[in-house]
Enzyme design. Structure first.
Site, short mmCIF file in Angstrom:
data_model
loop_
_atom_site.label_atom_id
_atom_site.label_comp_id
_atom_site.label_asym_id
_atom_site.label_seq_id
_atom_site.Cartn_x
_atom_site.Cartn_y
_atom_site.Cartn_z
N GLU A 66 54.69 30.11 25.21
CA GLU A 66 53.96 31.37 24.66
C GLU A 66 55.15 32.55 24.26
O GLU A 66 54.92 33.56 24.17
CB GLU A 66 52.74 31.63 25.25
CG GLU A 66 53.25 32.34 26.94
CD GLU A 66 51.59 32.59 27.39
OE1 GLU A 66 51.13 33.89 26.77
OE2 GLU A 66 51.33 32.23 28.33
N CYS A 77 48.85 30.43 28.88
CA CYS A 77 49.39 29.47 29.89
C CYS A 77 48.86 28.28 29.99
O CYS A 77 49.38 27.22 30.82
CB CYS A 77 49.29 30.26 31.26
SG CYS A 77 49.87 31.97 31.11
N HIS A 135 46.73 27.74 38.09
CA HIS A 135 47.60 28.49 37.50
C HIS A 135 47.76 29.79 38.35
O HIS A 135 46.86 30.35 38.78
CB HIS A 135 47.14 28.97 35.78
CG HIS A 135 47.96 29.79 35.32
ND1 HIS A 135 49.38 30.00 35.04
CD2 HIS A 135 47.53 31.17 34.77
CE1 HIS A 135 49.77 30.97 34.50
NE2 HIS A 135 48.49 31.64 34.38
N1 COA Z 1 49.40 46.64 50.96
C1 COA Z 1 48.60 45.46 50.76
N2 COA Z 1 47.84 45.35 49.80
C2 COA Z 1 47.66 46.15 48.54
C3 COA Z 1 48.15 47.38 48.78
C4 COA Z 1 49.09 47.47 49.93
N3 COA Z 1 49.73 48.91 50.11
N4 COA Z 1 48.07 48.01 47.75
C5 COA Z 1 46.91 47.29 46.89
N5 COA Z 1 46.82 46.16 47.36
C6 COA Z 1 46.10 45.01 47.04
C7 COA Z 1 44.94 45.38 46.42
O1 COA Z 1 43.81 45.20 47.45
C8 COA Z 1 44.53 44.15 45.69
O2 COA Z 1 44.09 42.99 46.19
P1 COA Z 1 42.78 42.46 46.03
O3 COA Z 1 42.85 41.94 44.36
O4 COA Z 1 42.72 41.07 46.67
O5 COA Z 1 41.83 43.41 46.16
C9 COA Z 1 46.01 43.90 44.80
O6 COA Z 1 46.84 44.49 45.69
C10 COA Z 1 46.39 44.47 43.61
O7 COA Z 1 46.22 45.74 43.65
P2 COA Z 1 45.54 46.41 42.23
O8 COA Z 1 45.16 47.65 42.59
O9 COA Z 1 44.36 45.51 41.77
O10 COA Z 1 46.79 46.27 41.43
P3 COA Z 1 46.92 46.63 39.74
O11 COA Z 1 45.82 47.55 39.35
O12 COA Z 1 48.28 47.10 39.76
O13 COA Z 1 46.64 45.20 38.91
C11 COA Z 1 47.08 43.00 38.50
C12 COA Z 1 47.25 43.87 39.50
C13 COA Z 1 47.29 41.42 39.07
C14 COA Z 1 45.85 42.97 37.79
C15 COA Z 1 48.20 43.51 37.29
O14 COA Z 1 49.48 43.13 38.33
C16 COA Z 1 48.29 42.60 36.03
O15 COA Z 1 47.56 43.13 35.36
N6 COA Z 1 48.83 41.38 36.09
C17 COA Z 1 48.95 40.44 34.99
C18 COA Z 1 47.71 39.53 34.87
C19 COA Z 1 47.96 38.53 34.37
O16 COA Z 1 49.17 37.95 34.25
N7 COA Z 1 46.79 37.97 33.57
C20 COA Z 1 47.29 36.52 33.00
C21 COA Z 1 46.12 35.76 32.90
S1 COA Z 1 45.78 34.94 34.24
#
Ligand code: COA
Length: 391
Positions: free
Chosen positions: A83, A115, A237
């Site tokens: 992609e 993906c 994935h």
């Molecule tokens: N210590 C440990 N864990 C922590 C933390 C800390 N200090 N702060 C946050 N976390 C954890 C959160 O609890 C969460 O875990 P959970 O989902 O099990 O509850 C995780 O870290 C992520 O935190 P979050 O606040 O949700 O992060 P974010 O808003 O920055 O977003 C993603 C995370 C993954 C959604 C973001 O990186 C993203 O958009 N990624 C791309 C997604 C993708 O590629 N999708 C493609 C299709 S699958």
């Protein structure tokens, strides 16, 4: 099993980039607690492509050892899933075909569905081999994932290629019928043609993925697939490695099982070692999970692995693969560890310079600086053409 012979993955090889940015470095730049990256999303570092690397150079690097070991004479088709395409018309696989010196009597095509594309390639390959078991298909999944600087997706960037030789009586993994399929029209992640970075609603994409987990399992079960307890490991994935844990927890609960964290770690833990260091390699991600599993598990002979391939937008597929006796003699574990271990650590400034760079679009001659120490490189652009060369 289609026909009276097994079809599946005969050989598998992984490649990644010259550079690596650690999540410690990213966290120090943006003030995030590094534990959010390490424990929260399960990522340690991300592969970063050098100026003279792209999906083609990674793909050729991954595929060259397959051609060196087996020759190219039986390869009648190359399917290139990505992609992060470098051209809207020409298939990236043609550059790989040329770099590897494969016979002209070859069919080459590029596939796209986020993906999921690598799995489409694998299943199409199984169909081609079913029609003619004397042929092999080179399936390549290669991607560079890129999100906007300082966006939530940034920490999930990465880059890698996986090349798989698909054929009859495979040496590694037999791919089984049936598959469970699921498609839903969702805008959870996409990249319009005019953008170099993907757009994503991260939390929506996690929900869409979990919805797809239910959808593929329903279809798989209705087609008399195996039961959950017949699988000894699951390759999901992995846009970030914690997603494999989330997905498996969801599947267990959906099927009425206890979602015991130790059980989840046993099922998916061995599949995350490479993705935690490489980051999201989109089409290659699930197959990097398979490489990590085969390279790290004690002995999987005769055991069945579940594969759950998800591509935003969205399309997903669940299928089973059984590990073939004697598979360990064919693994490339040392080469895979070397590909990941040899990457050069870069600081935030260098990462940012690479992230912000875009090729001039004026059609003039633009040589690319020599950076990669890999076997193939993008030498430059000339007359709007990409010029590749062995290094
Ligand atoms: N210590 C440990 N864990 C922590 C933390 C800390 N200090 N702060 C946050 N976390 C954890 C959160 O609890 C969460 O875990 P959970 O989902 O099990 O509850 C995780 O870290 C992520 O935190 P979050 O606040 O949700 O992060 P974010 O808003 O920055 O977003 C993603 C995370 C993954 C959604 C973001 O990186 C993203 O958009 N990624 C791309 C997604 C993708 O590629 N999708 C493609 C299709 S699958």
């Amino acid at each position: 099993m289609p026909g009276d012979f097994a079809i599946g993955i005969h050989d598998l090889s992984v490649a990644t980039t010259q550079y690596v940015l650690t999540h410690d470095t990213l966290a120090a730049h943006n003030g995030t607690d590094a534990a959010k990256y390490h424990r929260g999303i399960g990522q340690r570092s991300m592969s970063v492509a050098a100026a003279d690397e792209d999906i083609v150079t990674m793909a050729a690097t991954a595929a060259a050892p397959l051609v060196a070991r087996h020759g190219g004479d039986r390869i009648r088709t190359i399917v290139f899933a990505t992609e992060t395409s470098v051209d809207q018309a020409k298939a990236a696989g043609i550059h790989v075909h040329s770099l590897l010196g494969l016979p002209s009597a070859t069919r080459v095509v590029e596939l796209k569905q986020a993906c999921y594309g690598g799995t489409a390639g694998l299943q199409f390959a199984v169909g081609l081999v079913h029609r003619d078991p004397s042929q092999q298909v080179l399936v390549i999944a290669s991607d560079v994932s890129k999100y906007e600087l300082d966006s939530p997706g940034e920490a999930t960037q990465g880059a890698a290629a996986v090349a798989m030789l698909v054929g009859a009586e495979p040496a590694l993994v037999r791919i089984e019928d049936p598959s469970g399929m699921f498609t839903a029209d969702i805008m959870d992640f996409w990249r319009p043609n005019y953008r170099t970075t993907a757009l994503v609603d991260g939390h929506e994409s996690i929900s869409a993925y979990l919805q797809a987990v239910e959808g593929v399992w329903k279809d798989y079960a209705e087609r008399d697939g195996r039961t959950l307890d017949e699988f000894s490991a699951f390759c999901y994935h992995q846009p970030f490695t914690k997603m494999a844990h989330k997905a498996h927890r969801h599947l267990l609960r959906h099927c009425g099982y206890d979602a015991d964290e130790g059980e989840i770690a046993r099922a998916v833990g061995r599949t995350t070692a490479y993705n935690a260091e490489v980051g999201n390699s989109y089409t290659a991600s699930m197959y990097l999970g398979l490489a990590a599993l085969l390279d790290h598990a004690d002995d999987l002979t005769g055991q069945t692995v579940g594969f759950l391939s998800y591509g935003s937008g969205s399309v997903a597929e669940f299928f089973a693969g059984t590990v073939v006796p004697g598979y360990r003699a064919h693994l490339r574990s040392a080469a895979h560890r070397d590909a990941i271990g040899r990457r050069q650590d870069i600081d935030y400034a260098k990462y940012r310079e690479i992230h912000e760079y875009s090729f001039p679009a004026d059609g003039k001659d633009h040589p690319v600086p020599r950076e990669t120490t890999g076997p193939y490189r993008l030498a430059g652009l000339s007359g709007h053409k990409r010029i590749y060369e062995p290094r």
